[in-house]
Design a protein around this motif. Structure first.
Motif, PDB file in Angstrom:
ATOM      1  N   LEU A  13      22.530  -3.134 -75.758  1.00 14.87           N
ATOM      2  CA  LEU A  13      21.774  -3.015 -77.003  1.00 14.87           C
ATOM      3  C   LEU A  13      22.619  -2.437 -78.135  1.00 14.87           C
ATOM      4  CD1 LEU A  13      18.365  -1.669 -75.614  1.00 14.87           C
ATOM      5  CD2 LEU A  13      19.119  -4.036 -75.911  1.00 14.87           C
ATOM      6  N   ARG A  14      23.875  -2.078 -77.841  1.00 15.09           N
ATOM      7  CA  ARG A  14      24.766  -1.510 -78.852  1.00 15.09           C
ATOM      8  C   ARG A  14      25.027  -2.511 -79.972  1.00 15.09           C
ATOM      9  NH1 ARG A  14      29.973  -0.682 -76.994  1.00 15.09           N
ATOM     10  NH2 ARG A  14      30.340   0.389 -78.932  1.00 15.09           N
ATOM     11  N   GLU A  15      25.088  -1.996 -81.179  1.00 17.32           N
ATOM     12  CA  GLU A  15      25.370  -2.862 -82.323  1.00 17.32           C
ATOM     13  C   GLU A  15      26.765  -3.485 -82.210  1.00 17.32           C
ATOM     14  OE1 GLU A  15      25.684  -2.375 -87.108  1.00 17.32           O
ATOM     15  OE2 GLU A  15      24.034  -1.349 -86.088  1.00 17.32           O
ATOM     16  N   ALA A  16      27.741  -2.711 -81.769  1.00 12.38           N
ATOM     17  CA  ALA A  16      29.117  -3.195 -81.629  1.00 12.38           C
ATOM     18  C   ALA A  16      29.422  -3.513 -80.168  1.00 12.38           C
ATOM     19  CB  ALA A  16      30.093  -2.169 -82.179  1.00 12.38           C
ATOM     20  N   SER A  17      28.532  -4.205 -79.507  1.00 11.06           N
ATOM     21  CA  SER A  17      28.657  -4.517 -78.087  1.00 11.06           C
ATOM     22  C   SER A  17      29.717  -5.587 -77.834  1.00 11.06           C
ATOM     23  CB  SER A  17      27.312  -5.015 -77.562  1.00 11.06           C
ATOM     24  OG  SER A  17      27.457  -5.701 -76.351  1.00 11.06           O
ATOM     25  N   TYR A  18      30.603  -5.311 -76.875  1.00 13.18           N
ATOM     26  CA  TYR A  18      31.584  -6.316 -76.465  1.00 13.18           C
ATOM     27  C   TYR A  18      30.892  -7.497 -75.795  1.00 13.18           C
ATOM     28  CZ  TYR A  18      35.357  -2.927 -77.254  1.00 13.18           C
ATOM     29  OH  TYR A  18      36.233  -2.034 -77.813  1.00 13.18           O
ATOM     30  N   ASN A  19      29.835  -7.228 -75.053  1.00 14.59           N
ATOM     31  CA  ASN A  19      29.105  -8.295 -74.368  1.00 14.59           C
ATOM     32  C   ASN A  19      28.447  -9.235 -75.364  1.00 14.59           C
ATOM     33  OD1 ASN A  19      29.221  -7.610 -71.338  1.00 14.59           O
ATOM     34  ND2 ASN A  19      28.870  -5.663 -72.355  1.00 14.59           N
ATOM     35  N   LEU A  72      21.817 -20.572 -68.178  1.00 14.06           N
ATOM     36  CA  LEU A  72      21.727 -19.204 -68.675  1.00 14.06           C
ATOM     37  C   LEU A  72      23.096 -18.543 -68.599  1.00 14.06           C
ATOM     38  CD1 LEU A  72      20.025 -16.634 -69.452  1.00 14.06           C
ATOM     39  CD2 LEU A  72      19.620 -16.335 -66.999  1.00 14.06           C
ATOM     40  N   ILE A  73      23.506 -17.920 -69.698  1.00 11.51           N
ATOM     41  CA  ILE A  73      24.731 -17.125 -69.722  1.00 11.51           C
ATOM     42  C   ILE A  73      24.311 -15.666 -69.822  1.00 11.51           C
ATOM     43  CG2 ILE A  73      26.809 -16.508 -71.024  1.00 11.51           C
ATOM     44  CD1 ILE A  73      26.900 -19.414 -72.027  1.00 11.51           C
ATOM     45  N   ILE A  74      24.892 -14.837 -68.972  1.00  9.53           N
ATOM     46  CA  ILE A  74      24.616 -13.399 -68.999  1.00  9.53           C
ATOM     47  C   ILE A  74      25.922 -12.640 -69.142  1.00  9.53           C
ATOM     48  CG2 ILE A  74      23.762 -11.402 -67.707  1.00  9.53           C
ATOM     49  CD1 ILE A  74      21.759 -13.234 -66.321  1.00  9.53           C
ATOM     50  N   ALA A  75      25.967 -11.761 -70.128  1.00 10.86           N
ATOM     51  CA  ALA A  75      27.081 -10.823 -70.295  1.00 10.86           C
ATOM     52  C   ALA A  75      26.451  -9.441 -70.318  1.00 10.86           C
ATOM     53  CB  ALA A  75      27.834 -11.086 -71.593  1.00 10.86           C
ATOM     54  N   SER A  76      26.786  -8.622 -69.332  1.00  4.49           N
ATOM     55  CA  SER A  76      26.131  -7.330 -69.226  1.00  4.49           C
ATOM     56  C   SER A  76      27.132  -6.256 -68.821  1.00  4.49           C
ATOM     57  CB  SER A  76      24.990  -7.404 -68.204  1.00  4.49           C
ATOM     58  OG  SER A  76      24.207  -6.228 -68.240  1.00  4.49           O
ATOM     59  N   PRO A  77      27.038  -5.092 -69.449  1.00  5.82           N
ATOM     60  CA  PRO A  77      27.957  -4.002 -69.104  1.00  5.82           C
ATOM     61  C   PRO A  77      27.596  -3.335 -67.789  1.00  5.82           C
ATOM     62  CG  PRO A  77      26.368  -3.217 -70.697  1.00  5.82           C
ATOM     63  CD  PRO A  77      26.102  -4.692 -70.503  1.00  5.82           C
ATOM     64  N   GLU A  78      28.506  -2.502 -67.340  1.00  4.00           N
ATOM     65  CA  GLU A  78      28.272  -1.688 -66.154  1.00  4.00           C
ATOM     66  C   GLU A  78      28.015  -0.263 -66.601  1.00  4.00           C
ATOM     67  OE1 GLU A  78      30.662  -2.206 -62.543  1.00  4.00           O
ATOM     68  OE2 GLU A  78      31.253  -0.116 -62.786  1.00  4.00           O
ATOM     69  N   TYR A  79      26.909   0.306 -66.148  1.00  2.38           N
ATOM     70  CA  TYR A  79      26.587   1.700 -66.429  1.00  2.38           C
ATOM     71  C   TYR A  79      26.438   2.420 -65.097  1.00  2.38           C
ATOM     72  CZ  TYR A  79      25.490   0.180 -71.202  1.00  2.38           C
ATOM     73  OH  TYR A  79      25.556  -0.350 -72.472  1.00  2.38           O
ATOM     74  N   ALA A  80      27.268   3.411 -64.846  1.00  3.04           N
ATOM     75  CA  ALA A  80      27.219   4.206 -63.612  1.00  3.04           C
ATOM     76  C   ALA A  80      27.215   3.318 -62.366  1.00  3.04           C
ATOM     77  CB  ALA A  80      26.001   5.133 -63.625  1.00  3.04           C
ATOM     78  N   HIS A  81      28.097   2.313 -62.378  1.00  2.00           N
ATOM     79  CA  HIS A  81      28.259   1.364 -61.273  1.00  2.00           C
ATOM     80  C   HIS A  81      27.047   0.451 -61.105  1.00  2.00           C
ATOM     81  CE1 HIS A  81      31.757   3.319 -58.844  1.00  2.00           C
ATOM     82  NE2 HIS A  81      32.073   3.098 -60.107  1.00  2.00           N
ATOM     83  N   GLY A  82      26.201   0.330 -62.119  1.00  2.00           N
ATOM     84  CA  GLY A  82      25.023  -0.508 -61.985  1.00  2.00           C
ATOM     85  C   GLY A  82      24.807  -1.433 -63.168  1.00  2.00           C
ATOM     86  N   VAL A  83      23.827  -2.302 -63.022  1.00  2.00           N
ATOM     87  CA  VAL A  83      23.410  -3.222 -64.073  1.00  2.00           C
ATOM     88  C   VAL A  83      22.752  -2.410 -65.179  1.00  2.00           C
ATOM     89  CG1 VAL A  83      21.887  -5.179 -64.560  1.00  2.00           C
ATOM     90  CG2 VAL A  83      23.060  -5.040 -62.364  1.00  2.00           C
ATOM     91  N   SER A  84      22.969  -2.805 -66.412  1.00  2.00           N
ATOM     92  CA  SER A  84      22.366  -2.068 -67.519  1.00  2.00           C
ATOM     93  C   SER A  84      20.840  -2.088 -67.409  1.00  2.00           C
ATOM     94  CB  SER A  84      22.801  -2.653 -68.868  1.00  2.00           C
ATOM     95  OG  SER A  84      22.121  -3.865 -69.135  1.00  2.00           O
ATOM     96  N   GLY A  85      20.213  -1.015 -67.860  1.00  2.00           N
ATOM     97  CA  GLY A  85      18.752  -0.916 -67.828  1.00  2.00           C
ATOM     98  C   GLY A  85      18.063  -2.058 -68.558  1.00  2.00           C
ATOM     99  N   PRO A  86      18.507  -2.397 -69.785  1.00  2.00           N
ATOM    100  CA  PRO A  86      17.851  -3.503 -70.491  1.00  2.00           C
ATOM    101  C   PRO A  86      17.940  -4.839 -69.742  1.00  2.00           C
ATOM    102  CG  PRO A  86      19.135  -2.190 -72.021  1.00  2.00           C
ATOM    103  CD  PRO A  86      19.471  -1.697 -70.641  1.00  2.00           C
TER     104      PRO A  86
END
Length: 183
Positions: A13-19, A72-86
């Protein structure tokens, strides 16, 4: 040439998200016969099974976009070794729908060292009966690069990687469409 419609989701959800930037760069690079629709998951309420069947505009838009897509294309970060909450929340909302099973999926990893979330995401998608197209899934080293959409597009190596993945993904979509017509 037939239009290929692809839904793209960023798990950040970051404005400057690399994903998000990677998906937007792919949208810029895509040829005219490939439409990439980026749908936001930021306005989805927290998943609550008691609300299934309730009219939720952000969910209705997501479900309709998924229904109308060839993949479907998914780009999602890793947070604490897991899938992002959103991203997990969005997938939870889609788990009981008829639109998701057997949907072809391309994954984009913007931090090649972030392998835990990618493996977890693959397990979630497999459990939901999604089909991850491994040959199309790509990693690009965006972490700490400070590259935005235009920087990614101008970076030859990253552009080639994204387009190779997209080309492989669209080839698999075409194969699936042909199989459905033949059978």
């Amino acid at each position: 040439m037939e239009i290929i419609r692809i839904l793209a989701l960023s798990g950040s959800l970051r404005e400057a998200s690399y994903n998000s930037a990677a998906i937007e760069a792919m949208q810029v690079l895509a040829p005219d016969n490939i439409e990439i629709d980026i749908c936001s998951i930021g306005n989805l309420p927290l998943f609550n099974p008691d609300r299934e069947g309730e009219r939720i505009p952000s969910l209705d838009k997501l479900v309709q976009a998924l229904k109308n897509s060839d993949g479907l294309i998914i780009a999602s970060p890793e947070y604490a070794h897991g899938v992002s909450g959103p991203m997990k929340n969005a997938l939870d909302w889609l788990v009981s729908g008829v639109e998701f099973p057997y949907k072809l999926i391309m994954l984009i990893n913007t931090s090649p060292r972030a392998s835990h979330a990618q493996e977890s995401l693959r397990e979630i998608l497999k459990t939901m009966s999604g089909i991850v197209v491994e040959k199309a899934s790509v990693s690009i080293p965006l972490l700490s690069s400070e590259l935005g959409v235009s920087g990614i597009v101008k970076n030859i190596e990253m552009s080639i990687t994204l387009m190779a993945g997209l080309n492989e993904f669209c080839a698999e979509i075409e194969r699936q469409k042909l199989n459905k017509r033949v059978n």
